[in-house]
Design an enzyme around this catalytic site. Structure first.
Site, PDB file in Angstrom:
ATOM      1  N   HIS A   9       0.794  -1.228   0.000  1.00  0.00           N
ATOM      2  CA  HIS A   9       0.000   0.000   0.000  1.00  0.00           C
ATOM      3  C   HIS A   9       0.830   1.284   0.000  1.00  0.00           C
ATOM      4  CE1 HIS A   9      -3.425  -2.389  -0.384  1.00  0.00           C
ATOM      5  NE2 HIS A   9      -3.211  -3.029   0.750  1.00  0.00           N
ATOM      6  N   HIS A  42       2.695  -8.090  -3.315  1.00  0.00           N
ATOM      7  CA  HIS A  42       1.807  -8.890  -4.179  1.00  0.00           C
ATOM      8  C   HIS A  42       1.834  -8.276  -5.565  1.00  0.00           C
ATOM      9  CE1 HIS A  42      -2.548 -10.700  -4.626  1.00  0.00           C
ATOM     10  NE2 HIS A  42      -1.773 -10.976  -5.652  1.00  0.00           N
ATOM     11  N   ARG A  44       0.073  -8.185  -8.817  1.00  0.00           N
ATOM     12  CA  ARG A  44      -1.223  -8.600  -9.360  1.00  0.00           C
ATOM     13  C   ARG A  44      -1.187  -8.530 -10.878  1.00  0.00           C
ATOM     14  NH1 ARG A  44      -5.971  -8.774  -6.754  1.00  0.00           N
ATOM     15  NH2 ARG A  44      -5.824  -8.735  -4.492  1.00  0.00           N
ATOM     16  N   ARG A  48      -1.888  -3.134 -10.172  1.00  0.00           N
ATOM     17  CA  ARG A  48      -2.502  -1.942  -9.573  1.00  0.00           C
ATOM     18  C   ARG A  48      -1.610  -1.267  -8.541  1.00  0.00           C
ATOM     19  NH1 ARG A  48      -7.203  -4.743  -5.924  1.00  0.00           N
ATOM     20  NH2 ARG A  48      -7.672  -5.775  -7.888  1.00  0.00           N
ATOM     21  N   HIS A  49      -0.682  -2.013  -7.946  1.00  0.00           N
ATOM     22  CA  HIS A  49       0.262  -1.356  -7.028  1.00  0.00           C
ATOM     23  C   HIS A  49       1.706  -1.766  -7.339  1.00  0.00           C
ATOM     24  CE1 HIS A  49      -0.772  -5.038  -4.916  1.00  0.00           C
ATOM     25  NE2 HIS A  49      -1.819  -4.549  -4.291  1.00  0.00           N
ATOM     26  N   GLU A  69       3.817 -12.474  -3.246  1.00  0.00           N
ATOM     27  CA  GLU A  69       2.520 -13.131  -3.429  1.00  0.00           C
ATOM     28  C   GLU A  69       2.145 -13.033  -4.896  1.00  0.00           C
ATOM     29  OE1 GLU A  69      -0.153 -10.969  -0.944  1.00  0.00           O
ATOM     30  OE2 GLU A  69       0.798 -11.634   0.889  1.00  0.00           O
ATOM     31  N   THR A  99      -8.938  -6.910  -2.118  1.00  0.00           N
ATOM     32  CA  THR A  99      -7.798  -7.612  -1.541  1.00  0.00           C
ATOM     33  C   THR A  99      -8.067  -9.112  -1.700  1.00  0.00           C
ATOM     34  OG1 THR A  99      -6.447  -7.894   0.454  1.00  0.00           O
ATOM     35  CG2 THR A  99      -8.804  -7.543   0.801  1.00  0.00           C
ATOM     36  N   THR A 100      -7.059  -9.935  -1.415  1.00  0.00           N
ATOM     37  CA  THR A 100      -7.218 -11.379  -1.597  1.00  0.00           C
ATOM     38  C   THR A 100      -8.430 -11.884  -0.803  1.00  0.00           C
ATOM     39  OG1 THR A 100      -4.822 -11.414  -1.595  1.00  0.00           O
ATOM     40  CG2 THR A 100      -5.934 -13.550  -1.565  1.00  0.00           C
ATOM     41  N   GLU A 150       0.490 -20.505   4.583  1.00  0.00           N
ATOM     42  CA  GLU A 150       0.068 -19.307   5.318  1.00  0.00           C
ATOM     43  C   GLU A 150      -1.424 -19.461   5.563  1.00  0.00           C
ATOM     44  OE1 GLU A 150       0.920 -15.459   3.552  1.00  0.00           O
ATOM     45  OE2 GLU A 150      -0.646 -14.539   4.796  1.00  0.00           O
ATOM     46  N   GLY A 191      -5.680  -9.326   7.290  1.00  0.00           N
ATOM     47  CA  GLY A 191      -6.589  -8.577   8.149  1.00  0.00           C
ATOM     48  C   GLY A 191      -6.113  -8.402   9.583  1.00  0.00           C
ATOM     49  N   GLY A 212       0.123  -6.152   6.511  1.00  0.00           N
ATOM     50  CA  GLY A 212       0.353  -5.001   5.645  1.00  0.00           C
ATOM     51  C   GLY A 212      -0.492  -3.799   5.976  1.00  0.00           C
TER      52      GLY A 212
HETATM   53  N1  PXP Z   1      -1.335 -12.609   3.320  1.00  0.00           N
HETATM   54  C1  PXP Z   1      -1.825 -12.639   2.063  1.00  0.00           C
HETATM   55  C2  PXP Z   1      -1.779 -13.925   1.315  1.00  0.00           C
HETATM   56  C3  PXP Z   1      -2.346 -11.484   1.455  1.00  0.00           C
HETATM   57  O1  PXP Z   1      -2.821 -11.542   0.201  1.00  0.00           O
HETATM   58  C4  PXP Z   1      -2.327 -10.275   2.180  1.00  0.00           C
HETATM   59  C5  PXP Z   1      -2.813  -9.017   1.539  1.00  0.00           C
HETATM   60  O2  PXP Z   1      -1.994  -8.689   0.463  1.00  0.00           O
HETATM   61  C6  PXP Z   1      -1.800 -10.290   3.487  1.00  0.00           C
HETATM   62  C7  PXP Z   1      -1.333 -11.472   4.042  1.00  0.00           C
HETATM   63  C8  PXP Z   1      -1.734  -9.058   4.327  1.00  0.00           C
HETATM   64  O3  PXP Z   1      -3.029  -8.670   4.651  1.00  0.00           O
HETATM   65  P1  PXP Z   1      -3.271  -7.241   5.314  1.00  0.00           P
HETATM   66  O4  PXP Z   1      -2.841  -6.212   4.309  1.00  0.00           O
HETATM   67  O5  PXP Z   1      -4.739  -7.234   5.571  1.00  0.00           O
HETATM   68  O6  PXP Z   1      -2.430  -7.189   6.554  1.00  0.00           O
END
Ligand code: PXP
Length: 236
Positions: A9, A42, A44, A48-49, A69, A99-100, A150, A191, A212
Site C-alpha cells: 500500500h 503482491h 497482481r 494496480r500497485h 505473493e 484484496t485477496t 500461510e 486482516g 500489511g
Molecule cells: N497474506 C496474504 C496472502 C495477502 O494476500 C495479504 C494481503 O496482500 C496479506 C497477508 C496481508 O493482509 P493485510 O494487508 O490485511 O495485513
C-alpha cells in the site's frame, strides 16, 4: 515468532498520483531497520500497485527475505523465475477484488499446482500456499510438497468479538496445529491489526505473521505531525 511486512500500500499511494513517491523500497528498508524479518508484496495481474520495477529493486536492496505473493499462472511463474524471490506465496486472484478473498482451492487445482510448485522449487524458490483454516485443504498442501503454508486469518479478522469470531479463531488454532503436526511450517496473515493480533500471536505453531494494511495505515497517522511540521518549516 517473526513479522513480515507487506508494503503493497505504499505502492497504492504512489499509484494514486502515478507519482514516484512514496518509494516502496525505502519503506521496506525502514521496516527491516525496525525489526521486520521479511518483506512481502503482491504482484497482481493488473499491476494496480506493485510492478516489475519494484520487485527488481526490492530483490537488489532488502537484506532479510523477499516474499512475493502471486497467482499460480504462467505469466507469474516467468516473473518469479526471473526475480527469484526467497519465497513465492501462491494466492487466488480475482480482478474485481479489493484484496485477496479466501485461500487457494488446492484440492480443485492439485495437478496444475504440483507442476507449478515443482518448477519454482527447482529454481531454488521456496513455495508457500495461502490456505483457509480447513484441514482437508491443508492435507492437500502437504501432498504438494510446499515448503510452508500461510493460514488465512481473514475470516477471524473480519468478524467482531463474539461467538462467531471465537469459532473462526478456533478454526485457525486447529489448522495451525494440524499443519504443524503434518510437518509444515506455519505462517498466518490477512486482516491482522493492532486490536485483533493478540489471540493469533498466542498460537505457538505459527512462526511468522504477514501484515500489511494496518501497519501502513498506522504509519500514515504516526507520520502526519512530522510531515506537517516539515512543510511549515519550509513555508516559514
Ligand atoms: N497474506 C496474504 C496472502 C495477502 O494476500 C495479504 C494481503 O496482500 C496479506 C497477508 C496481508 O493482509 P493485510 O494487508 O490485511 O495485513
Amino acid at each position: 515468532m517473526r513479522l513480515a511486512v507487506n508494503i503493497d500500500h505504499f505502492a497504492t499511494l504512489r499509484e494514486a498520483r502515478k507519482s514516484n513517491e512514496p518509494e516502496p523500497v525505502l519503506a521496506a528498508l525502514l521496516a527491516e531497520q525496525a525489526g521486520a524479518e521479511g518483506i512481502v508484496c503482491h504482484i497482481r495481474s493488473d499491476r494496480r500497485h506493485i510492478k516489475e520495477r519494484d520487485l527488481m529493486l526490492l530483490r537488489q536492496s532488502i537484506k532479510t527475505k523477499l516474499i512475493v505473493e502471486m497467482a499460480a499462472t504462467k505469466e507469474m511463474e516467468e516473473i518469479a523465475l526471473e526475480i527469484k524471490p526467497d519465497i513465492v506465496s501462491l494466492v487466488p486472484e480475482k480482478p474485481e477484488e479489493l484484496t485477496t478473498e479466501g485461500g487457494l482451492d488446492i484440492i480443485a487445482n492439485k495437478d496444475y499446482l504440483l507442476s507449478h510448485i515443482k518448477s519454482l522449487q527447482e529454481a531454488g524458490i521456496k513455495v508457500s500456499i495461502f490456505v483457509d483454516p480447513n484441514t482437508d485443504q491443508i492435507e492437500a498442501c502437504k501432498q504438494l510438497n510446499c515448503n510452508m503454508i500461510e493460514i488465512n486469518t481473514g475470516l477471524y479478522a473480519d468478524l467482531s468479538p463474539g461467538k462467531e469470531q471465537q469459532k473462526a479463531l478456533d478454526a485457525v488454532i486447529n489448522a495451525a496445529k494440524f499443519g504443524f503436526e503434518s510437518g509444515l511450517k506455519i505462517h498466518a496473515g490477512h486482516g491482522l491489526d493492532y486490536k485483533n493480533i493478540h489471540p493469533i500471536a498466542a498460537i505457538p505453531e505459527i512462526e511468522e505473521f504477514s501484515i500489511g494494511f494496518s501497519i501502513v495505515a498506522r504509519a500514515a497517522i504516526a507520520g502526519i505531525e512530522i510531515a506537517v511540521r516539515d512543510m511549515l518549516a519550509l513555508i516559514e
